[in-house]
Design an enzyme around this catalytic site. Sequence first.
Site, PDB file in Angstrom:
ATOM      1  N   SER A 196       0.840  -1.193   0.000  1.00 49.91           N
ATOM      2  CA  SER A 196       0.000   0.000   0.000  1.00 49.91           C
ATOM      3  C   SER A 196       0.884   1.255   0.000  1.00 49.91           C
ATOM      4  CB  SER A 196      -0.963  -0.032   1.196  1.00 49.91           C
ATOM      5  OG  SER A 196      -1.977   0.928   1.049  1.00 49.91           O
ATOM      6  N   ASP A 263     -17.280 -16.450 -12.375  1.00 50.67           N
ATOM      7  CA  ASP A 263     -16.564 -17.386 -11.507  1.00 50.67           C
ATOM      8  C   ASP A 263     -16.029 -18.597 -12.267  1.00 50.67           C
ATOM      9  OD1 ASP A 263     -15.623 -18.941  -9.446  1.00 50.67           O
ATOM     10  OD2 ASP A 263     -17.495 -19.058  -8.347  1.00 50.67           O
ATOM     11  N   ASP A 266     -12.412 -19.862 -15.114  1.00 49.59           N
ATOM     12  CA  ASP A 266     -11.121 -20.522 -14.927  1.00 49.59           C
ATOM     13  C   ASP A 266     -11.265 -22.028 -14.725  1.00 49.59           C
ATOM     14  OD1 ASP A 266     -12.283 -20.496 -12.435  1.00 49.59           O
ATOM     15  OD2 ASP A 266     -10.463 -19.926 -11.356  1.00 49.59           O
ATOM     16  N   ASP A 270     -15.568 -21.372  -7.304  1.00 46.97           N
ATOM     17  CA  ASP A 270     -15.091 -21.281  -5.928  1.00 46.97           C
ATOM     18  C   ASP A 270     -15.297 -19.907  -5.305  1.00 46.97           C
ATOM     19  OD1 ASP A 270     -13.314 -19.913  -7.493  1.00 46.97           O
ATOM     20  OD2 ASP A 270     -11.509 -20.907  -6.743  1.00 46.97           O
ATOM     21  N   VAL A 272     -14.414 -17.122  -6.648  1.00 50.70           N
ATOM     22  CA  VAL A 272     -13.302 -16.255  -7.044  1.00 50.70           C
ATOM     23  C   VAL A 272     -13.285 -16.136  -8.566  1.00 50.70           C
ATOM     24  CG1 VAL A 272     -10.784 -16.017  -7.117  1.00 50.70           C
ATOM     25  CG2 VAL A 272     -11.921 -16.822  -5.031  1.00 50.70           C
ATOM     26  N   ASP A 422      -8.683  -6.038  -4.925  1.00 51.19           N
ATOM     27  CA  ASP A 422      -8.256  -4.952  -4.046  1.00 51.19           C
ATOM     28  C   ASP A 422      -9.299  -3.840  -4.057  1.00 51.19           C
ATOM     29  OD1 ASP A 422      -6.968  -2.743  -2.810  1.00 51.19           O
ATOM     30  OD2 ASP A 422      -5.006  -3.491  -3.415  1.00 51.19           O
ATOM     31  N   HIS A 458      -7.049  -6.043  -0.403  1.00 50.28           N
ATOM     32  CA  HIS A 458      -5.932  -5.110  -0.291  1.00 50.28           C
ATOM     33  C   HIS A 458      -4.834  -5.669   0.608  1.00 50.28           C
ATOM     34  CE1 HIS A 458      -3.791  -1.398  -0.495  1.00 50.28           C
ATOM     35  NE2 HIS A 458      -3.865  -1.196   0.802  1.00 50.28           N
TER      36      HIS A 458
END
Length: 526
Positions: A196, A263, A266, A270, A272, A422, A458
């Site tokens: 950061s 989702d 890929d 999951d 993500v 993030d 983040h």
Amino acid sequence: MAVSAALTPAAHAIGNIFTLDPSNPCQSSAVELFAPHMTILDISAEQVNDHPVPQELAFGVFVPVPPAPARISFCNVTITYTHPGWDDAVQVFLGLPLSGWNRKFVAIGGAGFATNPPLEVLPIMAALGYAAAATDGGHYGQDISWALKDNGTTVNYPLLVDMGSATLRDLALLGRGFAEAYYAEAAERAYWVGCSQGGRQGMMVAQRYSELFDGILANAPAMNWNDLIVGKQWPFVAMHETRTVLAPCVLDAFTKASIAVCDRLDGLEDGVIGLPGTCRFDPYSLVGEQASCDGGGRITLTDKHAFIVQQILDGPTDADGRPLFVGSAVGTNLAAVAPTSCSQNSSTACVAHGVVFANEWIPKFVAKDYGLNPLTITYERYRQFFAQAGAEYDWAIGTNDADLRHLRRTDTKLLTFHGFADELIPPMNTVRYYQDALALDANVTDYYRLFLAPGVMHCAGGLGPNPTAMLRVLEDWVENGKAPVRLDAVATAANGTTSQRSVCMYPESSRYTGGDPTVASSFTCS
């Protein structure tokens, strides 16, 4: 950490060379400290015995968890100095192992407006054998009330330059210099570690002071500082101009819908978005549907809701619709990107809160009016502020120079990880910087490598694969010539179960190829 004033400069002084009292328990011998362009005001030290190492601050992204023994004795040092004519007072903090120094110096960056980390991090690093140091950058914590001086009529440029760059050079010179004098032995390696603000500081070190470090770990860097900070106000400008404040449940509805759409791309469902670059999400596709809110309330999603979400994803634009800065990645927690709150079952009477960094920076540094309410800025005034911020302050804190070819000459390695979810610093800010560096040197990966972690928030957190022990990875690159192509990572599912994953080097992404999804071998980078 407690700091004692028992150790003071001896009467013997020539310029900025001070000989310290060798009888202090922290001292194995006299320490001479040379401080070019600085005047030492005070040096204090205290031997801290049997200090507990706080495991909750174990810096798992940087070093293994748990990273060290439960307790440590170390030398706790504070150096206070000033730049002549700047009317500043800067502190450098050091944590030095009493024995077993690994002959490595590590400088650690801050977060937010704070240029130093929690000081309890220093004994953690000391417990691992490092001589660790940090700087307060000339100001206390998150406070930037110093932005204007002379009754609010003049920008406090000395403290801005302290925060932006100057104290980073000083930290390397004073911190490493003190450690080497303390041990009467030269450091073999010097590293920067930060995320950061600490990542921005690391990038500034790479851009201006790379000769002082062998390796730089600059995660989720807050570079392109002025565009980034003013850019964070964009969602609230859209809300103000449309007279529509999005309830947290509305923002959550769009977040969940985007993840549901993207989702599986890929190969694994999951929670993500593993391939965010291939994801296409249309907020307007949700118009007419309902968001479920706390307390049982429901809100019907409208064109205005979709418009504001699209503004958040696209990022700020000029009056002709051309982009000024990047937006948030699809799948990012929008309620964290644009904080709001509501009364009456979270469905009505909503208010926007803004993001503290933009709320502070815009009135103090850009408008130069501490009384300005940044949540009432119009599109026109916002665009004026955006241009003004860069024009006035990029030279001091912009951290946007993508020409890193000098890293080859200084033999410095630069490693960056950024979470693709993030909520504070859009990952595309880092991607665009990397692409600019690549355009200047097609072989940039010889010294600069970028890793993007899908689903990671983040600096850390989220359902995606969180990299581990990145300082070890950087050391292996610097000291053994082993350039990383993947980062070991751990993903923690919503139910608390963990799985081993890898984070791929940009521009590759991780794809599920079949088998046990909790082991890294079931995924490939492509």
